[in-house]
Motif scaffolding. Structure first.
Motif, PDB file in Angstrom:
ATOM      1  N   UNK A 585       0.859  -1.182   0.000  1.00  0.00           N
ATOM      2  CA  UNK A 585       0.000   0.000   0.000  1.00  0.00           C
ATOM      3  C   UNK A 585       0.894   1.230   0.000  1.00  0.00           C
ATOM      4  N   UNK A 586       0.497   2.173  -0.797  1.00  0.00           N
ATOM      5  CA  UNK A 586       1.248   3.425  -0.837  1.00  0.00           C
ATOM      6  C   UNK A 586       0.279   4.564  -0.582  1.00  0.00           C
ATOM      7  N   UNK A 587       0.679   5.452   0.295  1.00  0.00           N
ATOM      8  CA  UNK A 587      -0.195   6.588   0.584  1.00  0.00           C
ATOM      9  C   UNK A 587       0.591   7.885   0.407  1.00  0.00           C
ATOM     10  N   UNK A 588      -0.141   8.896   0.018  1.00  0.00           N
ATOM     11  CA  UNK A 588       0.474  10.222  -0.077  1.00  0.00           C
ATOM     12  C   UNK A 588      -0.300  11.153   0.825  1.00  0.00           C
ATOM     13  N   UNK A 594       5.450  10.262   1.027  1.00  0.00           N
ATOM     14  CA  UNK A 594       4.854   9.122   0.351  1.00  0.00           C
ATOM     15  C   UNK A 594       5.252   7.900   1.172  1.00  0.00           C
ATOM     16  N   UNK A 595       4.266   7.236   1.755  1.00  0.00           N
ATOM     17  CA  UNK A 595       4.572   6.111   2.647  1.00  0.00           C
ATOM     18  C   UNK A 595       4.210   4.800   1.993  1.00  0.00           C
ATOM     19  N   UNK A 596       5.044   3.833   2.234  1.00  0.00           N
ATOM     20  CA  UNK A 596       4.766   2.499   1.735  1.00  0.00           C
ATOM     21  C   UNK A 596       4.475   1.600   2.924  1.00  0.00           C
ATOM     22  N   UNK A 603       2.232  -1.775   9.092  1.00  0.00           N
ATOM     23  CA  UNK A 603       3.326  -0.850   9.378  1.00  0.00           C
ATOM     24  C   UNK A 603       3.786  -0.154   8.103  1.00  0.00           C
ATOM     25  N   UNK A 604       4.154   1.098   8.271  1.00  0.00           N
ATOM     26  CA  UNK A 604       4.783   1.807   7.162  1.00  0.00           C
ATOM     27  C   UNK A 604       6.252   1.424   7.172  1.00  0.00           C
TER      28      UNK A 604
END
Lengths: 719, 156
Positions: A585-588, A594-596, A603-604
């Motif tokens: 999962x990737x979030x911005x 930008x977290x993976x 967990x990121x």
């Protein structure tokens, strides 16, 4: 043959004395012989009139009629047939030749069967070809500012004899000095030993009479030139020679200049060609990438169809999400006729800016959401007509996704709704629903897969997910048949700003600074990931990363950089974008990171830092993450190294993007849609018939692009 | 309009020395090896060849001139004259004439071209005379033979 001796000179030997010719010239013009000879010409012309066309004319006619069959070789052959040396008998049997040719024949014979070489044929052959080429009007001088010397002047200036005068002058300046043994010196230095010193003096040619005048007995050292006397005539001659030499030098200089200019021009032309070739190379690269994508798609298709034939069911599972699908999609053949880069359809969506849009497939179903409008519109892209609206949310829908018939929307009311787009009907019918606001819980099990209840018999629709009564219900609500809403997923306490689903996994991000993972099949929230916790506990390798001035607590709100038209808004979507693939999962988010994430652990595991403004959009594939931010840039990250692979700068904040192996298309706060070609690194803008206010959202498949702007319209583009 | 500066036909008859031609040839071949031949070098060699009394040289020279003509549009007018001269020296009067008249079309005042035109005409005419002489001679011989035959036949 007595005639041969006089004629051979002009025709082949070329050594007839010039005076001879001059005389002839003079006599012919003055004497009555001239008239008689012209009469003779006339007679011979008359006599041989029928045969006179033998050369040029016939060939010209033939070439005009059938240029294809008259190859130069053939023409040359035919042309020289008549001129070819023949036995005199032949020519007498064929009186087709005129006297001149007849006259030439014996000399050729006289020279002893000199054969016409192929080269000669070629030369004659090229003659007509050269004559056919255009003669430019411009004289050579007009081309450059500096006059170009004629070929003859150039010849005179560069021919070896041009230096002869100088050599001569130098020789006259040689003096008869006491023997210095210069030659021996030079030979000695080169390691050669001259055995006879006697041979030395023949190198220097000195005027003999001056030798006598030289004082030979003088022992004292004096200047070499002291006793040299040239005489007035010689010196004047030298003056003239020097002047001519200087002129020659000038000619040679201008020759070199023009050569240099020519070379420069050639280099420029070659540079142009190289640039062109490099462009072609890039194009090939692009084509290869396209083919790769196409191959992937074909392989995917093959897998799907083989699995279908094995299982026998025609309704296999969905192909992977359209966002991950690469390669061509199925487009109506008419699409090819559309001019690329032009918006060919416009959909008016109320009066407020578009906040989100997505469509199932080109010319399929489109869902758009607008600001301050809780009811997303459903469109038929084939006809461009509004089919109906998705009623249920009580806040602005900020995120939505469509796959085939399934639509998921997330709104500022914190709810996520699932819709079956097949069940969306016209407005007239649905407007009744609010009135028949009964039987909420009663038909929970009625999961309308039959599709029978389209009539008004069981019109039951869940009304607005009101803030009071509905919260008491279970997290998921199953709707009955006629309503398009299949499910409501509740859990977020604040506006849902980003969502992504693939197969049965849905990920949502909301302003409550959490990410939630849902199972679409059951409607259960599988996992909640807290962004605040991730921010306060960054992965060890990354130095703490949130934007300066960003407060962790409280509501997130930053002023946007103004759009191209000067307008701006408060940006409140803490999570701008999410995308998942299997467990990744990737979030911005609004802190510019930008977290993976790993959805198995929640967990990121990696944070990509670089953006200096909130991340509003992102997408990733096997190799890259591409993120767009309000810091006016799009960054392409390398997934393997975690570093920035490429940064694309824009003039305004980026609000939406999508990319594939060849391009990045993004909404860059301007009226035009920005396209960045990843292979050629060139930017282009789509603006023909485009938006009148900045583009906010976009989405494309293959060569079919939709963009939604702040002018409340959706434009459909052919790429 | 400027008139091309070209030599008189007489110049073409003065051949270069072997050494001089050799120098021109070496220069030309050197530039060919470097794959960049300047027009002047090419012309120098071509003109040297055309001046040569050896027919093979003339042919080669004319070929080179044709090359220049093709590749250098700005030099075409000059080349027309040299081509005409070359063909004239080779005895291809038809070609020489057409090249020269092409030049005269553009530059009617070109003295060199005018004189070359006359020279070509003369050469053609001279060949015409020779031809006529041959034809005449043949006719005379024929008549004599015929007469002899007739007489012989009459005698019988």
């Amino acid at each position: 043959m007595p005639a041969s001796s006089s004629g051979s000179g002009t025709s082949s030997m070329g050594v007839t004395p010039n005076d001879n010719l001059r005389e002839e010239l003079a006599s012919s013009s003055s004497q009555p012989g001239f008239a008689s000879s012209s009469r003779l010409d006339a007679v011979s012309r008359k006599l041989f009139a029928p045969f006179h066309h033998r050369k040029r004319d016939s060939h010209r006619i033939l070439t005009d009629l059938a240029p294809v069959i008259m190859t130069p070789k053939m023409m040359a052959h035919a042309q020289t047939v008549s001129a070819r040396p023949r036995a005199i008998g032949t020519s007498s049997t064929r009186p087709a030749l005129d006297f001149a040719t007849l006259g030439r024949t014996p000399l050729r014979l006289g020279l002893g069967a000199r054969r016409t070489t192929s080269r000669e044929l070629e030369v004659v052959e090229t003659a007509s070809e050269l004559l056919a080429t255009a003669l430019p009007d411009a004289s050579p001088d007009d081309k450059l500012g500096m006059p170009m010397p004629s070929l003859l002047r150039g010849f005179e200036a560069t021919v070896p004899s041009a230096d002869s005068a100088r050599v001569r002058r130098r020789a006259t300046r040689n003096v008869d000095a006491p023997r210095l043994g210069l030659k021996r010196l030079s030979l000695g230095t080169r390691g050669l030993m001259a055995d006879d010193a006697e041979s030395e003096d023949d190198v220097v040619v000195v005027a003999r009479e001056q030798r006598g005048r030289r004082g030979r007995k003088k022992r004292g050292r004096e200047s070499l030139s002291a006793n040299k006397v040239f005489g007035r005539e010689e010196l004047e001659r030298q003056t003239r020679e020097i002047a001519r030499d200087k002129e020659n030098l000038h000619v040679r200089r201008s020759l070199l200049h023009s050569d240099i200019a020519e070379v420069t021009a050639k280099i420029e032309a070659l540079d142009g060609i190289r640039i062109k070739l490099e462009e072609d190379l890039l194009k090939l690269q692009e084509d290869e990438l396209e083919l790769d994508d196409e191959l992937l798609m074909v392989q995917e298709r093959l897998e799907l169809e083989t699995s279908q034939s094995r299982s026998g069911s025609m309704h296999a599972t969905l192909m992977s999400s359209s966002r991950r699908r690469k390669g061509p999609v199925f487009l109506p053949s008419e699409h090819d006729e559309l001019p690329p880069g032009v918006a060919f359809m416009t959909l008016e969506c109320g009066s407020t800016p578009i906040t989100s849009l997505d469509f199932s497939e080109p010319y399929g179903t489109l869902v758009t959401a607008s600001q301050e409008d809780a009811q997303p519109r459903v469109w038929d892209l084939l006809s461009g007509e509004e089919i109906g609206r998705l009623r249920g949310h009580v806040g602005t829908v900020k995120a939505l996704q469509v796959e085939a018939h399934l639509c998921v929307t997330g709104a500022t009311d914190g709810a996520v709704r699932l819709w079956d787009l097949r069940r969306v009907d016209g407005d007239a019918e649905t407007s009744e629903w609010d009135l028949s606001d009964v039987l909420e819980e009663a038909e929970e099990e009625a999961n309308g897969d039959t599709g029978t209840g389209t009539g008004d018999s069981v019109v039951v629709e869940r009304p607005h997910a009101g803030p009071n009564g509905t919260r008491s219900r279970s997290r998921t609500t199953t709707e009955d048949a006629p309503g398009p809403c299949i499910r409501v997923l509740e859990g977020h306490s604040k506006a849902v700003t980003a969502l992504y689903f693939e197969n049965d996994t849905l990920v949502t991000g909301a302003s409550d600074k959490t990410l939630r993972q849902w199972d679409l099949a059951t409607g259960q929230c599988v996992m909640t990931m807290d962004l605040l916790w991730a921010i306060s506990h960054p992965p060890a390798t990354v130095p703490g990363g949130h934007l300066p001035g960003f407060s962790v607590a409280g509501t997130f709100a930053v002023p946007m950089p103004p759009y191209a038209d000067g307008s701006w808004e408060l940006y409140q979507d803490f999570i701008g974008a999410v995308q998942s693939w299997e467990y990744a999962l990737v979030s911005g988010s609004g802190d510019g990171a930008v977290r993976m994430w790993d959805m198995r652990t929640g967990q990121a595991h990696r944070t990509l830092l670089g953006h200096t403004g909130p991340v509003t959009c992102l997408q990733f594939d096997e190799i890259h993450v591409v993120s767009g931010s309000l810091d006016k840039s799009v960054r392409i990250w390398d997934l393997r190294t975690g570093g920035v692979f490429e940064t694309i700068k824009y003039e305004h904040g980026v609000t939406a993007l999508q990319f594939d192996s060849r391009k990045v298309i993004c909404a860059g706060g301007e009226n035009g849609v920005k396209i960045y070609n990843r292979t050629s690194m060139q930017h282009s803008t789509l603006s023909t018939n485009g938006h009148t206010r900045p583009v906010e959202k976009l989405r494309y498949m293959d060569r079919y692009l939709l963009s939604g702007g702040r002018d409340a319209t959706v434009k459909i583009w052919a790429l | 309009m400027k008139i091309a500066e070209v030599p008189y036909a007489a110049d073409a008859k003065v051949s270069l020395s072997y050494d001089e031609l050799q120098v021109l040839r070496t220069q030309y071949e050197k530039e060919v090896a470097q794959t960049h031949v300047t027009t002047q070098t090419k012309f120098n060699y071509a003109w040297g060849l055309v001046k040569s009394p050896v027919r093979e040289h003339q042919v080669e020279g004319v070929q080179l001139l044709a090359d220049i003509y093709r590749s250098e549009p700005t030099r075409r007018r000059e080349c027309l004259y040299y081509l005409a001269l070359g063909h004239y020296k080779m005895g291809n009067y038809d070609e020489a004439k057409s090249f020269n008249s092409r030049l005269l079309e553009r530059e009617p005042a070109n003295l060199q071209a005018q004189s070359l035109d006359i020279l070509i005409d003369q050469a053609v005419k001279r060949e015409g005379y020779i031809g006529m002489a041959i034809a005449g001679g043949a006719a005379a011989v024929g008549t004599l033979l015929l007469a002899g035959l007739v007489r012989r036949a009459a005698r019988k």
